[in-house]
Design a protein around this motif. Structure first.
Motif, PDB file in Angstrom:
ATOM      1  N   VAL A 202      27.891 -48.502 -15.960  1.00 49.18           N
ATOM      2  CA  VAL A 202      26.735 -48.170 -16.790  1.00 49.18           C
ATOM      3  C   VAL A 202      25.874 -49.409 -17.024  1.00 49.18           C
ATOM      4  O   VAL A 202      24.642 -49.361 -16.886  1.00 49.18           O
ATOM      5  N   ALA A 203      26.512 -50.521 -17.376  1.00 42.79           N
ATOM      6  CA  ALA A 203      25.762 -51.750 -17.628  1.00 42.79           C
ATOM      7  C   ALA A 203      24.980 -52.181 -16.394  1.00 42.79           C
ATOM      8  O   ALA A 203      23.799 -52.541 -16.477  1.00 42.79           O
ATOM      9  N   GLU A 204      25.629 -52.152 -15.230  1.00 42.29           N
ATOM     10  CA  GLU A 204      24.960 -52.548 -13.992  1.00 42.29           C
ATOM     11  C   GLU A 204      23.762 -51.656 -13.705  1.00 42.29           C
ATOM     12  O   GLU A 204      22.689 -52.127 -13.319  1.00 42.29           O
ATOM     13  N   ALA A 205      23.941 -50.353 -13.919  1.00 38.41           N
ATOM     14  CA  ALA A 205      22.853 -49.417 -13.634  1.00 38.41           C
ATOM     15  C   ALA A 205      21.684 -49.625 -14.591  1.00 38.41           C
ATOM     16  O   ALA A 205      20.511 -49.608 -14.178  1.00 38.41           O
ATOM     17  N   VAL A 206      21.965 -49.830 -15.872  1.00 36.62           N
ATOM     18  CA  VAL A 206      20.883 -50.018 -16.838  1.00 36.62           C
ATOM     19  C   VAL A 206      20.128 -51.312 -16.563  1.00 36.62           C
ATOM     20  O   VAL A 206      18.897 -51.367 -16.682  1.00 36.62           O
ATOM     21  N   LEU A 207      20.838 -52.350 -16.167  1.00 36.79           N
ATOM     22  CA  LEU A 207      20.184 -53.628 -15.909  1.00 36.79           C
ATOM     23  C   LEU A 207      19.295 -53.595 -14.670  1.00 36.79           C
ATOM     24  O   LEU A 207      18.488 -54.503 -14.465  1.00 36.79           O
ATOM     25  N   ARG A 208      19.420 -52.561 -13.874  1.00 36.55           N
ATOM     26  CA  ARG A 208      18.517 -52.379 -12.732  1.00 36.55           C
ATOM     27  C   ARG A 208      17.261 -51.597 -13.125  1.00 36.55           C
ATOM     28  O   ARG A 208      16.359 -51.430 -12.302  1.00 36.55           O
ATOM     29  N   LEU A 209      17.237 -51.115 -14.350  1.00 35.31           N
ATOM     30  CA  LEU A 209      16.073 -50.394 -14.856  1.00 35.31           C
ATOM     31  C   LEU A 209      15.152 -51.371 -15.589  1.00 35.31           C
ATOM     32  O   LEU A 209      15.551 -52.490 -15.919  1.00 35.31           O
TER      33      LEU A 209
END
Length: 421
Positions: A202-209
Motif C-alpha cells: 500500500v505504501a509503495e503504491a500511494v507513493l507512486r501517486l
C-alpha cells in the motif's frame, strides 16, 4: 526523508500529524528521517524535515479537534509535503471529524489503519483485533458512543471504497491501477491489510501517486513508509552519560488491566510505588492526604519510583482528562531536576510534559514496539508508551533502558513485541 513521486521527481518530504503523544512517538521511532517530535503545532518546520507533530487533539471536542487538524493540514499542504494523519488503529478518538478536515483539498484519501505487529488487521474493511471484529471485543469499553462496525462507519462515509486483500496482493501495477480507479470516484479508499507486506504494498503504491493524495493510518502504515527509506539508525541526541544513574520516575496513567502486572514487576525489582486515588486527585484530601504530598514521599531518595492512579473504584471515563492533568501537576510539583521519566498513556505523557514546559522531543530509539525513548532539549530522558502496550515486563524494560546506559541509543524492537494502538 524525501519520497520520490512522478509529480515531484526530487521527492516530497513527509509530515505526520498525530492525535496524541504516544502515537506521535510511535511514528517518529520508525521514520528514519525524523529528528524531532513537535508538541507545538505552530512550531517552525525546517526545509525538507520529516517532523512528527502531536496535535494533542484526542482530548478536544470533535469540533475543536477538527479545527486543529484543519489548521495543521492547511499549513503543511502548501509546502508540497506528503501528509499522513496518524489515527488510532482501533478507530478511537475523533476519527470522522479529524479525517474529514484532513481530506479537505486533497486529490484523494487512502486509509490503512492496520498494525499487524499488534494484532490489528483489516479485512473486508472491518478492523479486527487478533482476528475478532472490533465490535465483538471490549476494546471500546472506556470509549463514549458505540463501536463502529467498519472503517467506513467510523468515517461516516457510506460511499467509501474498500480494496480487499486480493487486490492489495495483486502486485504493484495492479494495486496502483485499483487505487487510481477508486480514488477517481472521489471517496475515501480503505485498504485491507493483515501483514507488514500488505502495508508495504500500500505504501509503495500511494507513493507512486501525486503528493496531493493523503494517507490516514496508524503505526503500521508509518513503519511501512519508513521501511521504504531503509533501517532506522541510532539517533541519540547530544549529551553525556552521568557519573551515576539518575533517578527514574514512572508515571502510569492508564486504566488498562495489564498495568497492574507491569507495576508488580517493577516493585519486585525494588521500585517504590504509590497509587494515588482518583478521589484525592479530583478533590484533594479525599483519602486523607494531598496527592502532591504522597508523590513527594514516594519520590524522595528512590532510584526508581512509580506513581499510578488507584483502581479501587470505578471512575467515569469522562473524568480521565481531569485525572491526567491532576496526576501531571502532582508529578511536576515534586519531580527532581535530574530525574528521567517513563510515561504510559498518551494523555498522561502529554500532560506531564506540558507541566514541564517541554515542546520538543528528540527521538533516540525503541525499547519495544510502541515504547519510544526520547530526549528533551535540556537533556532529560523520556520513554513514552500507549497505555495498553507491552507484556508484564514492559515497564521493567523501559526503566532498564534508561538506567543501563543513558548515553547510548536503545536497540530496535523485535517484530514480536506488540500491543494495542
Amino acid at each position: 526523508m524525501p519520497f520520490n513521486s512522478p509529480d515531484r521527481p526530487a521527492g516530497s518530504p513527509l509530515v505526520v500529524l498525530a492525535d496524541d503523544l504516544s502515537g506521535a512517538a510511535e511514528c517518529a521511532a520508525v521514520l528514519p528521517g525524523c529528528r524531532r517530535i513537535l508538541l507545538d503545532p505552530a512550531a517552525p518546520v525546517r526545509p525538507r524535515e520529516t517532523p512528527v507533530i502531536d496535535l494533542d487533539s484526542r482530548r478536544r471536542t470533535p469540533a475543536g479537534a477538527a479545527r486543529l487538524v484543519a489548521r495543521a493540514t492547511g499549513r503543511h499542504a502548501v509546502t508540497g509535503a506528503r501528509l499522513l494523519k496518524k489515527a488510532d488503529s482501533l478507530l478511537r478518538g475523533h476519527f470522522a471529524a479529524e479525517t474529514s478536515e484532513f481530506a479537505a483539498g486533497a486529490s484523494g484519501l487512502v486509509v490503512a489503519p492496520a498494525v499487524p505487529a499488534a494484532g490489528r488487521t483489516v479485512r473486508d474493511g472491518v478492523v479486527r483485533l487478533h482476528g475478532v471484529p472490533l465490535h465483538h471485543t471490549e476494546a471500546w469499553r472506556a470509549e463514549p458512543g458505540s463501536v463502529p462496525r467498519s472503517v467506513a462507519e467510523a468515517l461516516g462515509r457510506a460511499d467509501t471504497t474498500v480494496l480487499p486483500l486480493d487486490q492489495v496482493r495483486a502486485g504493484a501495477t495492479h494495486l496502483g491501477g485499483s487505487l487510481r480507479s477508486a480514488l477517481a470516484r472521489g471517496a475515501p479508499v480503505v485498504c485491507d491489510a493483515e501483514t507488514d507486506a500488505d502495508l508495504d504494498a500500500v505504501a509503495e503504491a500511494v507513493l507512486r501517486l501525486p503528493h496531493t493524495v493523503r494517507m490516514v493510518g496508524a503505526g503500521g502504515l508509518t513503519a511501512a513508509l519508513g521501511r521504504r527509506c531503509g533501517p532506522v539508525a541510532p539517533r541519540a541526541a547530544p549529551g553525556r552519560a552521568p557519573a551515576a544513574p539518575r533517578p527514574v520516575v514512572v508515571v502510569v496513567g492508564t486504566a488498562h488491566p495489564g498495568a497492574v502486572a507491569q507495576i508488580a514487576q517493577l516493585t519486585l525489582h525494588g521500585a517504590r510505588h504509590s497509587a494515588l486515588s482518583a478521589e484525592s486527585l479530583l478533590g484533594p484530601g479525599g483519602d486523607g492526604e494531598h496527592p502532591t504530598a504522597r508523590a513527594r514521599a514516594v519520590l524522595k531518595g528512590a532510584p526508581v519510583s512509580v506513581l499510578s492512579i488507584s483502581g479501587t473504584r470505578a471512575v467515569d471515563p469522562s473524568a480521565a482528562p481531569r485525572l491526567a492533568r491532576a496526576l501531571a501537576r502532582s508529578v511536576a510539583a515534586v519531580l527532581p531536576e535530574d530525574a528521567d521519566l517513563v510515561l504510559t498513556g498518551g494523555e498522561t505523557a502529554r500532560r506531564v510534559l506540558d507541566e514541564l514546559a517541554v515542546t520538543t522531543l528528540l527521538p533516540v530509539g525503541q525499547v519495544h514496539h510502541g515504547a519510544v525513548h526520547c530526549r528533551t532539549v535540556d537533556g532529560r530522558e523520556v520513554v513514552t508508551r500507549p497505555g495498553g502496550y507491552g507484556g508484564p515486563d514492559s515497564l521493567l524494560r523501559m526503566v532498564g533502558a534508561l538506567r543501563t546506559d543513558r548515553g547510548r541509543a536503545v536497540q530496535e524492537p523485535n517484530a514480536s513485541d506488540g500491543g494495542p494502538r
